[in-house]
Design an enzyme around this catalytic site. Structure first.
Site, PDB file in Angstrom:
ATOM      1  N   LYS A  39       0.837  -1.195   0.000  1.00 36.38           N
ATOM      2  CA  LYS A  39       0.000   0.000   0.000  1.00 36.38           C
ATOM      3  C   LYS A  39       0.877   1.252   0.000  1.00 36.38           C
ATOM      4  CE  LYS A  39      -3.696  -0.403   2.562  1.00 36.38           C
ATOM      5  NZ  LYS A  39      -4.241  -0.622   3.916  1.00 36.38           N
ATOM      6  N   ARG A  52      -3.076   3.303   8.653  1.00 35.85           N
ATOM      7  CA  ARG A  52      -3.456   2.177   7.791  1.00 35.85           C
ATOM      8  C   ARG A  52      -2.363   1.110   7.761  1.00 35.85           C
ATOM      9  NH1 ARG A  52      -4.677   4.781   2.083  1.00 35.85           N
ATOM     10  NH2 ARG A  52      -5.948   2.889   1.892  1.00 35.85           N
ATOM     11  N   GLY A  76      -8.103  -6.732   3.949  1.00 37.44           N
ATOM     12  CA  GLY A  76      -8.968  -6.732   5.121  1.00 37.44           C
ATOM     13  C   GLY A  76      -8.462  -7.555   6.289  1.00 37.44           C
ATOM     14  N   MET A  95      -5.784  -6.983   8.184  1.00 37.12           N
ATOM     15  CA  MET A  95      -5.254  -6.222   9.311  1.00 37.12           C
ATOM     16  C   MET A  95      -6.072  -4.947   9.489  1.00 37.12           C
ATOM     17  SD  MET A  95      -1.285  -6.876   8.925  1.00 37.12           S
ATOM     18  CE  MET A  95      -1.478  -6.462   7.239  1.00 37.12           C
ATOM     19  N   ARG A 139      -3.712  -1.483  -6.287  1.00 39.56           N
ATOM     20  CA  ARG A 139      -2.933  -2.725  -6.251  1.00 39.56           C
ATOM     21  C   ARG A 139      -3.408  -3.585  -7.405  1.00 39.56           C
ATOM     22  NH1 ARG A 139      -5.981  -4.318  -0.802  1.00 39.56           N
ATOM     23  NH2 ARG A 139      -8.056  -4.441  -1.663  1.00 39.56           N
ATOM     24  N   HIS A 148     -16.161  -8.278   1.207  1.00 36.19           N
ATOM     25  CA  HIS A 148     -15.117  -9.198   1.662  1.00 36.19           C
ATOM     26  C   HIS A 148     -15.313 -10.599   1.087  1.00 36.19           C
ATOM     27  CE1 HIS A 148     -13.566 -12.228   4.521  1.00 36.19           C
ATOM     28  NE2 HIS A 148     -12.484 -11.472   4.436  1.00 36.19           N
ATOM     29  N   ARG A 177      -1.801 -47.302 -16.365  1.00 33.95           N
ATOM     30  CA  ARG A 177      -1.794 -48.328 -15.317  1.00 33.95           C
ATOM     31  C   ARG A 177      -2.730 -49.457 -15.701  1.00 33.95           C
ATOM     32  NH1 ARG A 177      -2.449 -43.455 -11.295  1.00 33.95           N
ATOM     33  NH2 ARG A 177      -3.760 -43.000 -13.094  1.00 33.95           N
ATOM     34  N   ARG A 213       2.542 -49.544 -18.157  1.00 35.58           N
ATOM     35  CA  ARG A 213       3.194 -50.207 -17.026  1.00 35.58           C
ATOM     36  C   ARG A 213       2.546 -51.560 -16.812  1.00 35.58           C
ATOM     37  NH1 ARG A 213       2.734 -47.575 -11.219  1.00 35.58           N
ATOM     38  NH2 ARG A 213       0.610 -48.366 -11.368  1.00 35.58           N
ATOM     39  N   GLU A 235      11.721 -46.076  -8.830  1.00 33.52           N
ATOM     40  CA  GLU A 235      10.901 -45.735  -7.668  1.00 33.52           C
ATOM     41  C   GLU A 235      11.401 -46.406  -6.399  1.00 33.52           C
ATOM     42  OE1 GLU A 235       6.919 -47.007  -8.544  1.00 33.52           O
ATOM     43  OE2 GLU A 235       7.617 -48.758  -9.645  1.00 33.52           O
ATOM     44  N   SER A 251      11.351 -43.749 -15.946  1.00 31.35           N
ATOM     45  CA  SER A 251      10.248 -42.886 -15.538  1.00 31.35           C
ATOM     46  C   SER A 251      10.255 -42.853 -14.018  1.00 31.35           C
ATOM     47  CB  SER A 251       8.926 -43.448 -16.061  1.00 31.35           C
ATOM     48  OG  SER A 251       7.861 -42.741 -15.490  1.00 31.35           O
ATOM     49  N   GLY A 307       8.890 -42.728 -10.697  1.00 38.06           N
ATOM     50  CA  GLY A 307       7.601 -42.883 -10.021  1.00 38.06           C
ATOM     51  C   GLY A 307       7.739 -42.221  -8.666  1.00 38.06           C
ATOM     52  N   THR A 308       7.457 -40.922  -8.622  1.00 38.15           N
ATOM     53  CA  THR A 308       7.828 -40.162  -7.429  1.00 38.15           C
ATOM     54  C   THR A 308       6.925 -40.439  -6.234  1.00 38.15           C
ATOM     55  OG1 THR A 308       6.707 -38.305  -8.447  1.00 38.15           O
ATOM     56  CG2 THR A 308       9.098 -38.324  -8.543  1.00 38.15           C
ATOM     57  N   ASN A 309       5.771 -41.067  -6.462  1.00 31.39           N
ATOM     58  CA  ASN A 309       4.953 -41.424  -5.294  1.00 31.39           C
ATOM     59  C   ASN A 309       5.671 -42.472  -4.452  1.00 31.39           C
ATOM     60  OD1 ASN A 309       3.093 -39.735  -6.386  1.00 31.39           O
ATOM     61  ND2 ASN A 309       1.666 -41.338  -7.015  1.00 31.39           N
ATOM     62  N   ASP A 310       6.024 -43.581  -5.111  1.00 30.30           N
ATOM     63  CA  ASP A 310       6.725 -44.635  -4.388  1.00 30.30           C
ATOM     64  C   ASP A 310       8.116 -44.196  -3.971  1.00 30.30           C
ATOM     65  OD1 ASP A 310       5.437 -47.131  -3.795  1.00 30.30           O
ATOM     66  OD2 ASP A 310       5.015 -47.272  -5.940  1.00 30.30           O
ATOM     67  N   CYS A 350       6.427 -39.396 -13.568  1.00 30.24           N
ATOM     68  CA  CYS A 350       4.988 -39.553 -13.499  1.00 30.24           C
ATOM     69  C   CYS A 350       4.627 -39.520 -12.021  1.00 30.24           C
ATOM     70  CB  CYS A 350       4.532 -40.845 -14.153  1.00 30.24           C
ATOM     71  SG  CYS A 350       5.278 -42.310 -13.429  1.00 30.24           S
ATOM     72  N   TYR A 383      10.487 -35.248 -20.104  1.00 28.60           N
ATOM     73  CA  TYR A 383       9.044 -35.024 -20.035  1.00 28.60           C
ATOM     74  C   TYR A 383       8.531 -35.125 -18.609  1.00 28.60           C
ATOM     75  CZ  TYR A 383       8.355 -40.062 -19.444  1.00 28.60           C
ATOM     76  OH  TYR A 383       8.373 -41.340 -18.959  1.00 28.60           O
TER      77      TYR A 383
HETATM   78  P1  ADP Z   1      -7.622  -2.178   3.905  1.00 29.05           P
HETATM   79  O1  ADP Z   1      -6.192  -2.559   3.757  1.00 29.05           O
HETATM   80  O2  ADP Z   1      -8.382  -3.033   4.829  1.00 29.05           O
HETATM   81  O3  ADP Z   1      -8.276  -1.939   2.590  1.00 29.05           O
HETATM   82  P2  ADP Z   1      -7.246   0.637   4.100  1.00 29.05           P
HETATM   83  O4  ADP Z   1      -6.074   1.151   4.844  1.00 29.05           O
HETATM   84  O5  ADP Z   1      -7.156   0.642   2.633  1.00 29.05           O
HETATM   85  O6  ADP Z   1      -7.627  -0.765   4.666  1.00 29.05           O
HETATM   86  O7  ADP Z   1      -8.478   1.513   4.563  1.00 29.05           O
HETATM   87  C1  ADP Z   1      -9.767   1.169   4.235  1.00 29.05           C
HETATM   88  C2  ADP Z   1     -10.523   2.339   3.713  1.00 29.05           C
HETATM   89  O8  ADP Z   1     -10.471   3.419   4.611  1.00 29.05           O
HETATM   90  C3  ADP Z   1      -9.980   2.912   2.429  1.00 29.05           C
HETATM   91  O9  ADP Z   1     -10.430   2.216   1.331  1.00 29.05           O
HETATM   92  C4  ADP Z   1     -10.555   4.288   2.450  1.00 29.05           C
HETATM   93  O10 ADP Z   1     -11.854   4.289   1.928  1.00 29.05           O
HETATM   94  C5  ADP Z   1     -10.567   4.633   3.914  1.00 29.05           C
HETATM   95  N1  ADP Z   1      -9.424   5.495   4.189  1.00 29.05           N
HETATM   96  C6  ADP Z   1      -8.178   5.143   4.556  1.00 29.05           C
HETATM   97  N2  ADP Z   1      -7.395   6.227   4.694  1.00 29.05           N
HETATM   98  C7  ADP Z   1      -8.155   7.289   4.386  1.00 29.05           C
HETATM   99  C8  ADP Z   1      -7.917   8.689   4.307  1.00 29.05           C
HETATM  100  N3  ADP Z   1      -6.721   9.205   4.560  1.00 29.05           N
HETATM  101  N4  ADP Z   1      -8.947   9.470   3.949  1.00 29.05           N
HETATM  102  C9  ADP Z   1     -10.151   8.950   3.686  1.00 29.05           C
HETATM  103  N5  ADP Z   1     -10.437   7.657   3.741  1.00 29.05           N
HETATM  104  C10 ADP Z   1      -9.457   6.818   4.077  1.00 29.05           C
HETATM  105 MG    MG Z   2       4.902 -47.227  -7.979  1.00 31.15          MG
HETATM  106 MG    MG Z   3      -7.780  -0.775   1.250  1.00 25.85          MG
END
Ligand code: ADP
Ligand code: MG
Ligand code: MG
Length: 886
Positions: free
Chosen positions: A23, A93, A102, A104, A337, A453, A559, A615, A746, A765, A767-770, A833, A853
């Site tokens: 981020k 953040r 989501g 952390m 991202r 989520h 087989r 085989r 094998e 060949s 035979g990586t299981n055995d 195999c 192969y």
């Molecule tokens: P996560 O990693 O869980 O997506 P973020 O750090 O991206 O958490 O924060 C979640 C949301 O919080 C962001 O998508 C944004 O909408 C809001 N947010 C974070 N920082 C700011 C900021 N400086 N101003 C306004 N909204 C913010």
């Molecule tokens: Mg075998």
């Molecule tokens: Mg975010």
């Protein structure tokens, strides 16, 4: 360690993810690209590592650095942290190196207290807004820093809304908000014996520490395990000045994918909420509007978004997932991202980006996560099937899933442990439910949208998901949901069609997957790059044909025992095993021969022009006989002496064949040596089939494979048997066929003496299981249930060696065998195999070891072709070059 713990956004760029987190690095990149990013700075991941090394104490001096950085923001914004008249507010953040959506924590509106809230209120001339921010701060702070259950805050909020008779959040006026704030403060005092900090720097310190701590919360730990993210990476902390989406109807917040993450279609895909802040969209609490609505509601903002989407895609050469906020008509970007996507979208996007000149073919191939591709080869709901569609929601993640309905993540994991398939049904999912999503076949939620989520996580895992299915009413207490007149209770079967959003009662017929034109194109590119051949494991003409559809370049393992298992053949096989005399055995074998021959004919035909490695019989014979317990039970019910006598004979024979360690017993070529007539029958069937097809102008390349050779003499004896039987057929038919005879490697001893063995083999060949079983000394059938899961959980060994090839141990044997074998016979063909043939790391290993192969199950062939190309691109050398160097 770099000596600075804090960097302004201007000082970073997107290549600094390891130090700044994803981020932070991307916020820096966007800032420098001139996008509207609210000013801020990042505390490095190294600082978080320091925090953990330092027994969870914030490093000395960090606070001074943060204060200095904050002063720069104050100058830019002309607002001041903790100032009564003109207060600066910030968000704190989290931001790990690898995206963990989501998992952390983040806190918004930091810097508000009983005095600054008044300042903000006057400054914005909007006291409702100021108190709404304050309420949100205390709620997030209480839950993240003081770890008080979010629900307790929500309950207070709901009750107050009710007492004022309002339904939606934004209708609650200042008086109401002030009451909520008071109650929140009391709740915190009651739960923690501390009060909500009025000192804003104290707020900041506690928030930073809480984000560091959130690296080790349970859901983050589970997520890291799932995606193999190293625990040492740690999280950065971003401190950023706030912009406000909750300032009225010309403000809002949203999420945008630059292209459709479900289908890969080239059109904007996203959602927004007006007059809302922060996590309202992602949390799935209110169902947001589709992004197209922005076109009419705020056309300028929409146009800006279109421009930014293009700009970011070109810069990052990938589809982006953007978080934005609109403050009084002005657009701000808060995050970008690479967007999580379905396998279908990944393939389509890769080909699109090549067509648009954004990526080269090689880059496109490298972009594909091969494990992900498996999803494309899952079955879908048959369009012809009759369905009882009971509801419709948003098609949040494609594919179909059938399972027992459960309403709770813990129940989901419990049931799956007991071998059941489940579909998780819930109002919404939160990161705490991640284990339930992992366990479930699919997810159905009543609230939340396409970027909630549940949707994001399910897409990432390739699981079907339907969101915002508001028609169904869940009663979690009574473990049921209602839809119209239908009631579905826990344990009932339902089916989700994540591609269309349909919820279907009961189970449904599924249809075989098809390969899209885009995937075909990618596979073509992969074939032009890769050096490893990709063969398949197939035991039937149907599997062989399927594998040819996927362009398998032959059969690496056929087989023959599977051909013995059908209901009409098993009695003949048993007759052969139970024969009292050689004559009797020959009679049974004569009956089996034409059956085997017809199987081989079908397989050769499907593999027209490609090698077929067959085989000879491998498993211990008792596998074809009834279990002793069943026989003993039946014995007492038999009255007629004659029948009884026969039955007792059978029992004696089965007892005779019993072994303490059958997998180390009379099986593989040991059978061939003790019962040469069985192998002879198989060889004759192979060559009669071959001759017959060659007469029909079908190009047949048979390769006979001897299993479980440990000593060169075993192979020498068996090879003589094969050559003689083949010769017999050629004489009898007046036609010769080119063929090879080789062996499976094998047994560790075979690998160690591969030079001697190569003298009598045209191919090896692995035979990586055995081979894994015998190298580690783990019984594959028992290990998992007994100790292996413990081993993996407690990291006694790093990975399951039956899934990911143990390159150090088993791999060393393979390398040794290739080296010794090729030294003896330069033209020795080598391949692998077994399960590992379909695993990416193992394929990379095979490429590097100079194998010719790999062979894997038909459905894994497309994936293996791409992985083989990736191996070539990664090592930039051909397997043959490597070979000459060893
Ligand atoms: P996560 O990693 O869980 O997506 P973020 O750090 O991206 O958490 O924060 C979640 C949301 O919080 C962001 O998508 C944004 O909408 C809001 N947010 C974070 N920082 C700011 C900021 N400086 N101003 C306004 N909204 C913010
Ligand atoms: Mg075998
Ligand atoms: Mg975010």
């Amino acid at each position: 360690m770099s000596n600075r713990r804090v960097l302004q956004f201007e000082e970073g760029n997107s290549s600094m993810k390891v130090l700044l987190g994803g981020k932070g690095a991307n916020l820096a990149e966007m800032t420098n690209a001139g996008l509207a990013v609210p000013p801020g700075f990042t505390i490095t991941t190294e600082t978080c590592q320091e925090y953990y090394i330092n027994e969870q104490k914030l490093p000395e001096g960090l606070f001074d650095e943060v204060k200095d950085a904050l002063e720069l923001i104050e100058l830019k914004k002309q607002q001041f942290f903790g100032d009564d008249v003109n207060p600066l507010l910030v968000s704190v953040r989290s931001g790990s190196v690898t995206s963990m959506p989501g998992m952390m924590d983040t806190i918004l509106n930091l810097g508000l207290n009983d005095r600054t809230v008044e300042g903000l209120s006057k400054q914005m001339n909007n006291s409702r807004f100021a108190y709404d921010c304050y309420r949100r701060l205390i709620q997030m702070f209480g839950s993240v820093v003081f770890e008080i259950e979010m629900k307790l805050f929500e309950d207070i909020f709901e009750e107050t809304k009710n007492s004022f008779g309002v339904k939606v959040d934004k209708d609650l006026k200042v008086e109401g908000l002030k009451l909520v704030i008071n109650e929140y403060k009391l709740l915190i005092e009651e739960k923690t014996n501390k009060s909500f900090p009025q000192d804003v720097y104290n707020q900041l310190t506690l928030a930073v520490e809480a984000v560091f701590k959130s690296w080790n919360n349970q859901r983050a730990v589970v997520y890291r395990q799932l995606y193999n993210i190293p625990d040492q990476q740690c999280t950065a902390v971003n401190i950023q000045s706030m912009v406000f989406g909750n300032m009225g109807d010309d403000s809002g917040t949203g999420v945008l994918f630059t292209r459709n993450p479900s289908t890969g279609e080239n059109s904007l895909f996203g959602e927004f909420l007006t007059n809302a802040q922060g996590e309202d969209v992602v949390a799935g609490i209110r169902t947001p509007q589709p992004i197209e609505n922005l076109k009419t509601e705020m056309p300028n903002v929409y146009n800006d978004l279109v421009k930014i989407a293009r700009q970011l895609e070109t810069r990052y050469k990938d589809m982006q997932d953007i978080e934005f906020t609109i403050e009084k008509g002005q657009l701000y970007v808060l995050q970008t991202r690479s967007g999580k996507r379905t396998a279908q979208a990944a393939v389509k996007l890769a080909v699109q980006f090549v067509a648009e000149g954004i990526l080269s073919k090689e880059e496109a191939i490298n972009r594909i996560e091969v494990e992900h591709l498996e999803q494309l080869l899952h079955s879908t709901i048959d369009p012809q099937a009759t369905l009882e569609v009971i509801a419709k929601g948003l098609p949040a993640s494609p594919g179909s899933a059938t399972g027992h309905v459960v309403f709770d993540a813990d129940v989901a994991t419990e049931w799956v442990k007991h071998g059941k398939k489940v579909v998780l049904v819930s109002h919404e999912t939160s990161p705490e439910d991640i284990h339930g999503v992992i366990a479930a076949e699919g997810v159905l939620t009543t609230n939340g949208g396409m970027t909630s989520h549940a949707a994001v996580v399910a897409r990432g895992m390739g699981k079907p998901c339907i969101c915002g299915c508001e028609e169904i009413k869940i009663d979690p207490e009574r473990k049921r949901f209602y839809i119209g007149n239908t009631t579905i209770v826990e344990g009932d079967w339902i089916t989700l069609d994540g591609t269309t959003g349909r919820v279907i009662n009961g189970t449904v017929a599924l249809k075989e997957p098809e390969i899209s034109p885009e995937l075909l194109k990618l596979l073509e590119w992969a074939d032009s790059i890769k050096h490893l051949k990709v063969l398949t494991n197939a035991d039937t003409p149907e599997d062989a044909a399927k594998a040819r559809d996927f362009k398998a370049e032959g059969i690496g393992l056929c087989r023959t025992e599977h051909m013995f298992m059908s209901t009409e053949r098993l009695p003949v096989v048993q007759e052969m095993i139970l024969a009292q005399s050689l004559e009797e055995r020959h009679r049974a074998l004569d009956k089996l021969l034409p059956m085997q021959q017809s199987d081989f004919e079908g397989i050769f035909e499907a593999m027209h022009g490609f090698p077929v490695t067959i085989r000879l019989l491998d498993p211990p014979l008792h596998e074809f006989l009834p279990k002793i317990e069943e026989l003993l039970e039946k014995q007492f019910s038999l009255k007629e002496p004659e029948v009884n006598e026969k039955h007792e004979q059978l029992i004696r024979k089965v007892r005779n064949l019993q072994e303490v360690n059958p997998m180390l017993g009379q099986r593989g070529c040991r059978l061939g040596i003790l019962f040469p007539e069985i192998y002879r029958m198989q060889v004759i069937a192979i060559f009669r089939a071959a001759v017959k097809l060659i007469r029909q102008k079908i190009n047949v390349i048979p390769e006979v494979m001897i299993p479980l050779v440990g000593h060169v003499n075993e192979l020498e004896i068996m090879r003589k048997l094969v050559d003689e039987a083949a010769e017999e057929v050629f004489l009898e038919e007046g036609l010769r066929v080119n063929y090879k005879v080789g062996t499976m490697i094998e047994v560790p001893r075979a690998a160690l003496t591969a030079d001697e063995i190569a003298e009598h083999a045209d191919f090896f060949s692995f035979g990586t299981n055995d081979l894994t079983q015998m190298t580690y000394g783990y019984s594959r059938d028992d290990a998992e249930g007994k100790f292996l899961s413990y081993y993996l959980e407690h990291k006694v060994i790093p990975t399951n060696p039956f899934q990911v090839l143990d390159t150090e141990g088993v791999g060393a044997l393979i390398k040794c065998a290739v080296k010794k074998g090729r030294a003896q016979k330069t033209a020795l063909k080598t391949g692998i195999c077994g399960e590992h043939g379909g695993n990416k790391e193992s394929i990379f290993f095979c490429h590097m070891t100079g194998l010719n192969y790999i062979s894997c199950s038909p459905y894994r062939v497309p994936m293996a072709r791409i992985a083989a190309a990736q191996a070539q691109l990664f090592y930039k050398t051909t397997s043959l070059e490597y070979n000459y160097n060893v």
